[in-house]
Design an enzyme around this catalytic site. Structure first.
Site, PDB file in Angstrom:
ATOM      1  N   HIS A 271       0.821  -1.225   0.000  1.00 60.33           N
ATOM      2  CA  HIS A 271       0.000   0.000   0.000  1.00 60.33           C
ATOM      3  C   HIS A 271       0.853   1.273   0.000  1.00 60.33           C
ATOM      4  CE1 HIS A 271      -3.738   2.186   0.603  1.00 60.33           C
ATOM      5  NE2 HIS A 271      -3.082   2.957   1.444  1.00 60.33           N
ATOM      6  N   ASP A 314      -7.630  17.677   9.112  1.00 59.40           N
ATOM      7  CA  ASP A 314      -8.975  17.179   8.820  1.00 59.40           C
ATOM      8  C   ASP A 314      -8.969  16.704   7.370  1.00 59.40           C
ATOM      9  OD1 ASP A 314      -9.733  17.980  11.330  1.00 59.40           O
ATOM     10  OD2 ASP A 314     -11.495  19.116  10.664  1.00 59.40           O
ATOM     11  N   HIS A 344      -9.452   6.916  11.575  1.00 59.35           N
ATOM     12  CA  HIS A 344     -10.487   6.352  10.720  1.00 59.35           C
ATOM     13  C   HIS A 344      -9.817   5.313   9.826  1.00 59.35           C
ATOM     14  CE1 HIS A 344      -8.764   9.524   8.214  1.00 59.35           C
ATOM     15  NE2 HIS A 344      -9.082   8.760   7.185  1.00 59.35           N
TER      16      HIS A 344
END
Ligand SMILES: [Fe+2]
Length: 396
Positions: A271, A314, A344
């Protein structure tokens, strides 16, 4: 833009006498940013660009804030923002801080009966749906879906859409995603060499840029309305001459386009982190393009991203097309906000689903801001309200 471009007529030497064939003076204007340190262009006008006739009543465009301190992940349904006739009124700010305004727009009509300038911020318009032409005082840029249009602060422009008129609220009309950045927006420095040239490892090159072309030179006297956004207020000035009266210009400060489809993805055996997707940089945020690509090719690779803590920023994702591999229940026109401070990651099942897959057709724009975002009242009107719980396992 760190390449040199020019259109129209120029005198052989800057700051020297330059006249029309009839003997009339052309009027030089230095158009720079960041004081005299940033990129600049030299423009030659038919008329002095200073001839203000009137200043009309200002309009307050500062966003109305609903949530100033946000810790919840959010899912905003961008296509639920209704189409509006006027280009400026259609622009709907959703996520804001002192550095950026992030929003969507569904303009039904072209901006042709007045001119617009953002004196506060560079504007990045991402064309999701619709085709047309960006008209600026430095030339025109035709656009199609997938194009980013980067308009440096201070550029006077109009925008013409090929399809105007009534649009269905379900997104069949013109759809834009936009970012206004008070910090100048550039191509990432690490993609460029000492001379400003895009390096071989850059995911795009100078050939991919859509430079302004077909300089329009209008010699018209009248009442020309220019709306100027400054410190969040929209001022209306009336000028005596058509703002597009430039006979020639050269330099480095100009608007340009680039298609997300010309972003060449960088892939690896395992990844690759988000910076490989980077498209633009500013001191306020980064902008990344997630495009269709082959997945990681290590036999045990997990193509879905790992859980990550973007503790210092953010993260905003705007979903354009395709099947976004790490998220459930996401479609075109949706925005998600993953606030700094909490981790997240892939939704339940997404990591498992990704193993063994060979590629993705996802298309999305990501904006990571370095300061926390506030939600506007318009954002709360299209917030699904439950997204923050969407990582929970079933049965809990
Ligand atoms: Fe993320």
């Amino acid at each position: 833009m760190p390449i040199y471009h020019h259109l129209g007529q120029l005198p052989p030497k800057r700051h020297t006498v330059f006249k029309s064939p009839a003997g009339a003076f052309y009027y030089e204007q230095l158009f720079g940013t960041v004081g005299f340190d940033g990129m600049s262009s030299l423009l030659y006008h038919l008329h002095r660009p200073t001839q203000v006739q009137a200043v009309l009543d200002p309009v307050d465009l500062r966003p109305s804030l609903a949530v100033e301190h946000n810790i919840m992940s959010r899912k905003l349904i961008g296509f639920d923002v209704a189409p509006v006739d006027d280009f400026l009124q259609s622009r709907t700010p959703l996520l804001v801080n002192n550095d950026v305004v992030i929003g969507v727009a569904a303009p039904r009509q072209s901006l042709t009966d007045y001119f617009y300038k953002n004196a506060d911020a560079d504007e990045l318009l991402f064309v999701h749906r619709g085709t047309g032409t960006l008209h600026t005082l430095l030339g025109q840029i035709p656009f199609v879906p997938g194009d980013y249009l980067l308009i440096p602060r201070g550029m006077i422009y109009q925008i013409a859409f090929n399809e105007t008129g009534p649009a269905d609220a379900d997104s069949t009309g013109n759809r834009l995603f936009y970012v206004e950045s008070t910090s100048p927006m550039y191509t990432p420095k690490r993609y460029r060499n000492h001379f400003g040239q895009q390096l071989e490892h850059s995911p795009y090159s100078e050939r991919d840029l859509k430079l302004p072309q077909d300089l329009e030179t209008h010699d018209e006297r009248g009442d020309f309305v220019l709306k100027i956004k400054k410190e969040g207020i929209l001022h209306t000035l009336v000028y005596d001459y058509h703002p597009f009266d430039v006979v020639g210009w050269d330099g480095y400060n100009f608007p340009y386009g680039i298609s997300i489809h010309d972003f060449e993805p960088i892939t690896g055996r395992i990844h690759q982190p988000p910076p490989v997707h980077q498209m633009f940089e500013t001191k306020a945020c980064v902008v990344c393009s997630f495009v269709p690509r082959l997945f990681d090719y290590h036999p045990q690779a997990i193509p879905a991203p790992y859980n990550h803590s973007n503790i210092d920023s953010d993260e905003v994702l705007y979903y354009v097309d395709g099947n976004f591999m790490s998220r459930n229940g996401i479609g075109p026109g949706v925005l998600t906000l993953h606030p700094g401070g909490i981790p997240h990651g892939p939704h339940p099942g997404a990591m498992e689903r990704s193993i063994g897959k060979t590629g993705t057709d996802e298309l999305a724009v990501m904006v990571d801001t370095f300061r926390s975002l506030r939600l506007t009242t318009q954002a709360m009107g299209i917030d699904d309200g439950v997204y923050f719980q969407s990582w929970r396992e079933e049965g809990k």
